[in-house]
Design a protein around this motif. Structure first.
Motif, PDB file in Angstrom:
ATOM      1  N   HIS A 137       0.820  -1.270   0.056  1.00 51.16           N
ATOM      2  CA  HIS A 137       0.129   0.016   0.019  1.00 51.16           C
ATOM      3  C   HIS A 137       0.963   1.319  -0.124  1.00 51.16           C
ATOM      4  O   HIS A 137       2.054   1.251   0.413  1.00 51.16           O
ATOM      5  CB  HIS A 137      -1.037   0.158   1.210  1.00 51.16           C
ATOM      6  N   ILE A 138       0.571   2.150  -0.580  1.00 50.91           N
ATOM      7  CA  ILE A 138       1.179   3.656  -0.518  1.00 50.91           C
ATOM      8  C   ILE A 138      -0.051   4.707  -0.167  1.00 50.91           C
ATOM      9  O   ILE A 138      -1.152   4.652  -0.748  1.00 50.91           O
ATOM     10  CB  ILE A 138       1.675   3.993  -2.026  1.00 50.91           C
ATOM     11  N   GLU A 139       0.630   5.515   0.592  1.00 44.39           N
ATOM     12  CA  GLU A 139      -0.313   6.492   1.355  1.00 44.39           C
ATOM     13  C   GLU A 139       0.225   7.886   1.185  1.00 44.39           C
ATOM     14  O   GLU A 139       1.646   7.853   1.322  1.00 44.39           O
ATOM     15  CB  GLU A 139      -0.533   6.296   2.851  1.00 44.39           C
ATOM     16  N   LEU A 140      -0.297   8.851   0.635  1.00 43.15           N
ATOM     17  CA  LEU A 140       0.061  10.199   0.599  1.00 43.15           C
ATOM     18  C   LEU A 140      -0.701  11.184   1.400  1.00 43.15           C
ATOM     19  O   LEU A 140      -2.024  10.965   1.545  1.00 43.15           O
ATOM     20  CB  LEU A 140      -0.141  10.693  -0.936  1.00 43.15           C
ATOM     21  N   VAL A 141       0.056  11.855   2.259  1.00 40.37           N
ATOM     22  CA  VAL A 141      -0.583  12.912   3.264  1.00 40.37           C
ATOM     23  C   VAL A 141      -0.285  14.248   2.871  1.00 40.37           C
ATOM     24  O   VAL A 141       0.923  14.359   3.197  1.00 40.37           O
ATOM     25  CB  VAL A 141      -0.451  12.321   4.712  1.00 40.37           C
ATOM     26  N   ALA A 142      -1.258  15.197   2.869  1.00 35.18           N
ATOM     27  CA  ALA A 142      -0.686  16.513   2.610  1.00 35.18           C
ATOM     28  C   ALA A 142      -0.297  17.228   3.886  1.00 35.18           C
ATOM     29  O   ALA A 142      -1.067  17.246   4.941  1.00 35.18           O
ATOM     30  CB  ALA A 142      -1.898  17.223   1.983  1.00 35.18           C
ATOM     31  N   LEU A 143       0.845  17.671   4.246  1.00 33.02           N
ATOM     32  CA  LEU A 143       1.392  18.321   5.213  1.00 33.02           C
ATOM     33  C   LEU A 143       1.182  19.846   5.103  1.00 33.02           C
ATOM     34  O   LEU A 143       0.811  20.584   6.114  1.00 33.02           O
ATOM     35  CB  LEU A 143       2.974  18.038   5.604  1.00 33.02           C
ATOM     36  N   ARG A 144       1.711  20.269   3.716  1.00 34.25           N
ATOM     37  CA  ARG A 144       1.544  21.735   3.717  1.00 34.25           C
ATOM     38  C   ARG A 144       1.071  21.838   1.981  1.00 34.25           C
ATOM     39  O   ARG A 144       1.435  20.614   1.329  1.00 34.25           O
ATOM     40  CB  ARG A 144       2.913  22.569   3.740  1.00 34.25           C
ATOM     41  N   LEU A 147       4.194  20.087   0.455  1.00 33.84           N
ATOM     42  CA  LEU A 147       5.182  19.097   1.213  1.00 33.84           C
ATOM     43  C   LEU A 147       3.984  18.032   1.760  1.00 33.84           C
ATOM     44  O   LEU A 147       2.963  18.238   2.304  1.00 33.84           O
ATOM     45  CB  LEU A 147       5.328  19.965   2.446  1.00 33.84           C
ATOM     46  N   PHE A 148       4.650  16.807   1.221  1.00 33.40           N
ATOM     47  CA  PHE A 148       3.752  15.686   1.645  1.00 33.40           C
ATOM     48  C   PHE A 148       4.442  14.389   2.534  1.00 33.40           C
ATOM     49  O   PHE A 148       5.559  14.434   2.244  1.00 33.40           O
ATOM     50  CB  PHE A 148       3.284  15.100   0.068  1.00 33.40           C
ATOM     51  N   MET A 149       3.652  13.826   3.118  1.00 29.83           N
ATOM     52  CA  MET A 149       4.293  12.421   3.762  1.00 29.83           C
ATOM     53  C   MET A 149       3.929  11.357   2.788  1.00 29.83           C
ATOM     54  O   MET A 149       2.722  10.998   2.463  1.00 29.83           O
ATOM     55  CB  MET A 149       3.630  12.389   5.032  1.00 29.83           C
ATOM     56  N   LEU A 150       5.017  10.704   2.476  1.00 28.77           N
ATOM     57  CA  LEU A 150       4.787   9.397   1.775  1.00 28.77           C
ATOM     58  C   LEU A 150       4.992   8.096   2.662  1.00 28.77           C
ATOM     59  O   LEU A 150       6.079   8.024   3.118  1.00 28.77           O
ATOM     60  CB  LEU A 150       6.079   9.542   0.700  1.00 28.77           C
ATOM     61  N   ARG A 162       8.594   9.097   4.176  1.00 30.05           N
ATOM     62  CA  ARG A 162       9.437  10.049   3.785  1.00 30.05           C
ATOM     63  C   ARG A 162       8.725  11.274   3.367  1.00 30.05           C
ATOM     64  O   ARG A 162       7.406  11.321   3.114  1.00 30.05           O
ATOM     65  CB  ARG A 162      10.393   9.679   2.384  1.00 30.05           C
ATOM     66  N   THR A 163       9.280  12.308   3.575  1.00 34.84           N
ATOM     67  CA  THR A 163       8.507  13.628   3.177  1.00 34.84           C
ATOM     68  C   THR A 163       9.072  14.018   1.673  1.00 34.84           C
ATOM     69  O   THR A 163      10.109  13.720   1.424  1.00 34.84           O
ATOM     70  CB  THR A 163       9.028  14.885   4.144  1.00 34.84           C
ATOM     71  N   VAL A 164       8.133  14.416   0.880  1.00 39.26           N
ATOM     72  CA  VAL A 164       8.331  14.601  -0.417  1.00 39.26           C
ATOM     73  C   VAL A 164       7.929  16.183  -0.788  1.00 39.26           C
ATOM     74  O   VAL A 164       6.732  16.689  -0.395  1.00 39.26           O
ATOM     75  CB  VAL A 164       7.640  13.689  -1.229  1.00 39.26           C
ATOM     76  N   LYS A 165       8.794  16.990  -1.308  1.00 43.04           N
ATOM     77  CA  LYS A 165       8.584  18.362  -1.589  1.00 43.04           C
ATOM     78  C   LYS A 165       8.124  18.464  -3.111  1.00 43.04           C
ATOM     79  O   LYS A 165       8.876  17.538  -4.049  1.00 43.04           O
ATOM     80  CB  LYS A 165       9.702  19.113  -1.552  1.00 43.04           C
ATOM     81  N   SER A 166       7.151  18.898  -3.497  1.00 42.65           N
ATOM     82  CA  SER A 166       6.567  19.088  -4.864  1.00 42.65           C
ATOM     83  C   SER A 166       6.694  20.345  -5.481  1.00 42.65           C
ATOM     84  O   SER A 166       6.657  21.489  -5.002  1.00 42.65           O
ATOM     85  CB  SER A 166       4.970  18.675  -4.816  1.00 42.65           C
ATOM     86  N   ALA A 167       7.091  20.468  -6.850  1.00 41.61           N
ATOM     87  CA  ALA A 167       7.117  21.734  -7.233  1.00 41.61           C
ATOM     88  C   ALA A 167       5.649  22.453  -7.636  1.00 41.61           C
ATOM     89  O   ALA A 167       5.836  23.581  -7.659  1.00 41.61           O
ATOM     90  CB  ALA A 167       8.028  21.569  -8.593  1.00 41.61           C
ATOM     91  N   ASP A 168       4.873  21.699  -7.300  1.00 45.87           N
ATOM     92  CA  ASP A 168       3.346  22.094  -7.492  1.00 45.87           C
ATOM     93  C   ASP A 168       2.638  22.201  -6.608  1.00 45.87           C
ATOM     94  O   ASP A 168       2.783  21.021  -5.525  1.00 45.87           O
ATOM     95  CB  ASP A 168       2.814  21.470  -9.035  1.00 45.87           C
ATOM     96  N   ALA A 211       3.696  15.181 -13.843  1.00 41.80           N
ATOM     97  CA  ALA A 211       5.332  15.549 -13.064  1.00 41.80           C
ATOM     98  C   ALA A 211       5.209  15.334 -11.509  1.00 41.80           C
ATOM     99  O   ALA A 211       6.276  14.779 -11.120  1.00 41.80           O
ATOM    100  CB  ALA A 211       5.423  17.217 -13.460  1.00 41.80           C
ATOM    101  N   ALA A 212       4.059  15.675 -10.987  1.00 44.50           N
ATOM    102  CA  ALA A 212       4.106  15.576  -9.374  1.00 44.50           C
ATOM    103  C   ALA A 212       4.196  13.930  -9.130  1.00 44.50           C
ATOM    104  O   ALA A 212       4.869  13.614  -8.219  1.00 44.50           O
ATOM    105  CB  ALA A 212       2.904  16.141  -8.966  1.00 44.50           C
ATOM    106  N   ALA A 213       3.351  12.856  -9.977  1.00 47.21           N
ATOM    107  CA  ALA A 213       3.109  11.725 -10.025  1.00 47.21           C
ATOM    108  C   ALA A 213       4.689  11.199 -10.260  1.00 47.21           C
ATOM    109  O   ALA A 213       5.085  10.114  -9.520  1.00 47.21           O
ATOM    110  CB  ALA A 213       2.296  10.905 -10.897  1.00 47.21           C
ATOM    111  N   GLY A 214       5.487  11.599 -11.137  1.00 44.13           N
ATOM    112  CA  GLY A 214       6.740  11.095 -11.502  1.00 44.13           C
ATOM    113  C   GLY A 214       7.604  11.358 -10.140  1.00 44.13           C
ATOM    114  O   GLY A 214       8.834  10.463  -9.663  1.00 44.13           O
ATOM    115  N   GLU A 215       7.457  12.574  -9.324  1.00 41.92           N
ATOM    116  CA  GLU A 215       8.289  12.926  -8.418  1.00 41.92           C
ATOM    117  C   GLU A 215       8.035  11.744  -7.097  1.00 41.92           C
ATOM    118  O   GLU A 215       8.983  11.175  -6.529  1.00 41.92           O
ATOM    119  CB  GLU A 215       7.983  14.044  -8.023  1.00 41.92           C
ATOM    120  N   PHE A 216       6.790  11.456  -7.055  1.00 46.86           N
ATOM    121  CA  PHE A 216       6.283  10.479  -5.962  1.00 46.86           C
ATOM    122  C   PHE A 216       6.972   9.062  -6.296  1.00 46.86           C
ATOM    123  O   PHE A 216       7.387   8.293  -5.472  1.00 46.86           O
ATOM    124  CB  PHE A 216       4.791  10.261  -5.718  1.00 46.86           C
TER     125      PHE A 216
END
Length: 341
Positions: A137-144, A147-150, A162-168, A211-216
């Motif tokens: 399972h993969i869960e994405l949680v918005a922090l800001r 900024l997201f928690m993966l 992991r935290t992931v920073k997105s350009a968008d 692009a965002a999906a590629g980052e994740f």
């Protein structure tokens, strides 16, 4: 097997049991008094002489006592008809302790301590290999807004965050769409094949989300590939100090070997159904040539064996107790992994 062969095997087993218990060479008188084999000491002495000729016993000095050789221990282990189960109180204590664990790391640490305590040996426990794992399972949680928690959960119970920073900036609805695409394309897939499925994720989404999906996706692959190194946990090395006299020189080479992950991984790489016992020279590592290794595999049910658990100690080991403890821990770890599928 003839009656005579049965009796000689009984004599060998009696000597193994007494020597493990006392560390004193065992004589014919002790065998007849303690084990009630229904024969005279003279008959036992004759059997001991024949067992010595066969390489199963050795006379360490001029006393009448004998001690088992590696081959003698092997014959003893091979003669065991079944592995004695843990007592009801032991099973209850095991289950309670392991089921209270908060995550896989805690499960592994608790299991290693339990096994070491139960057997009075050094416990060695291999982590479930991420190389043999699938994403569950993969869960994405918005922090800001950017900024997201993966959160990644594997079928072997591993959880990575992991935290992931997105350009968008990504809204809640779009985040759900990306999460659904990631789970659709990447879950149930061996970690070694995740990178090749990057384009499949993109194809399931509108161009503006690719692009965002590629980052994740890139982060998922990087995290799991970085964490795929095999790991082994060791517990109870202090138990070796009580067996210092069992080693011809010192326990230092054994302790050094236990600190080498590569050595331990090679030991645990041996695959055999059920409980495996390797005695003395059967071990590939020269540093462990005076030790015995008892191991068993555990699994998550669907994918077969994912790792192994075992104990290391001197060849003068209580093999039935070690085999019982190792089997119990492997079964409980299997139950826990299955419950988290």
């Amino acid at each position: 097997m003839s009656h005579t062969q049965d009796r000689r095997l009984a004599v060998l087993c009696a000597i193994v049991e007494d020597y493990v218990s006392t560390r004193e060479p065992v004589g014919s008188k002790a065998v007849t008094e303690r084990h009630h084999l229904g024969v005279s000491p003279a008959t036992v002495r004759n059997d001991m002489a024949i067992l010595e000729e066969a390489g199963l016993l050795v006379q360490p000095h001029t006393s009448a006592g004998r001690i088992p050789t590696d081959a003698g221990y092997r014959a003893f282990v091979d003669s065991l008809d079944e592995i004695k189960p843990l007592s009801a109180p032991e099973r209850a204590a095991f289950q309670k302790t392991l089921m209270e664990a908060v995550d896989l790391d805690d499960v592994i640490a608790r299991a290693a301590r339990l096994l070491s305590h139960l057997t009075n040996q050094v416990a060695v426990l291999q982590y479930p290999s991420l190389r043999q794992s699938n994403l569950r399972h993969i869960e994405l949680v918005a922090l800001r807004p950017r900024l997201f928690m993966l959160v990644l959960i594997t079928n072997t119970g591993r959880v990575e965050q992991r935290t992931v920073k997105s350009a968008d900036e990504i809204g809640e609805d779009d985040l759900h769409l990306i999460s659904a695409a990631l789970n659709s394309c990447l879950t149930g897939v061996p970690i070694s094949r995740l990178r090749a499925r990057r384009d499949l994720v993109a194809e399931k989404l509108e161009f503006r989300l690719r692009a965002a999906a590629g980052e994740f996706t890139d982060t998922i692959v990087e995290v799991l590939e970085a964490e795929s190194e095999e790991r082994v946990v060791v517990s109870g090395t202090g138990n070796l100090s009580r067996y210092d006299v069992d080693f011809s020189a010192s326990i230092s080479p054994v302790l050094d070997a236990l600190e080498e992950q590569i050595v331990l991984l090679k030991l645990m790489a041996f695959r055999e159904k059920g409980v495996s016992v390797r005695i003395g020279s059967e071990n590939s590592s020269t540093e462990l040539s005076e030790t015995s290794l008892v191991t068993a595999g555990y699994s998550n049910g669907a994918d077969g064996e994912v790792a192994r658990v075992g104990v290391i100690g001197p060849t003068r080991m209580n093999y039935p107790a070690a085999m019982s403890g190792v089997l119990a821990i492997s079964q409980y770890l299997t139950e826990i992994l299955q419950s988290h599928r």
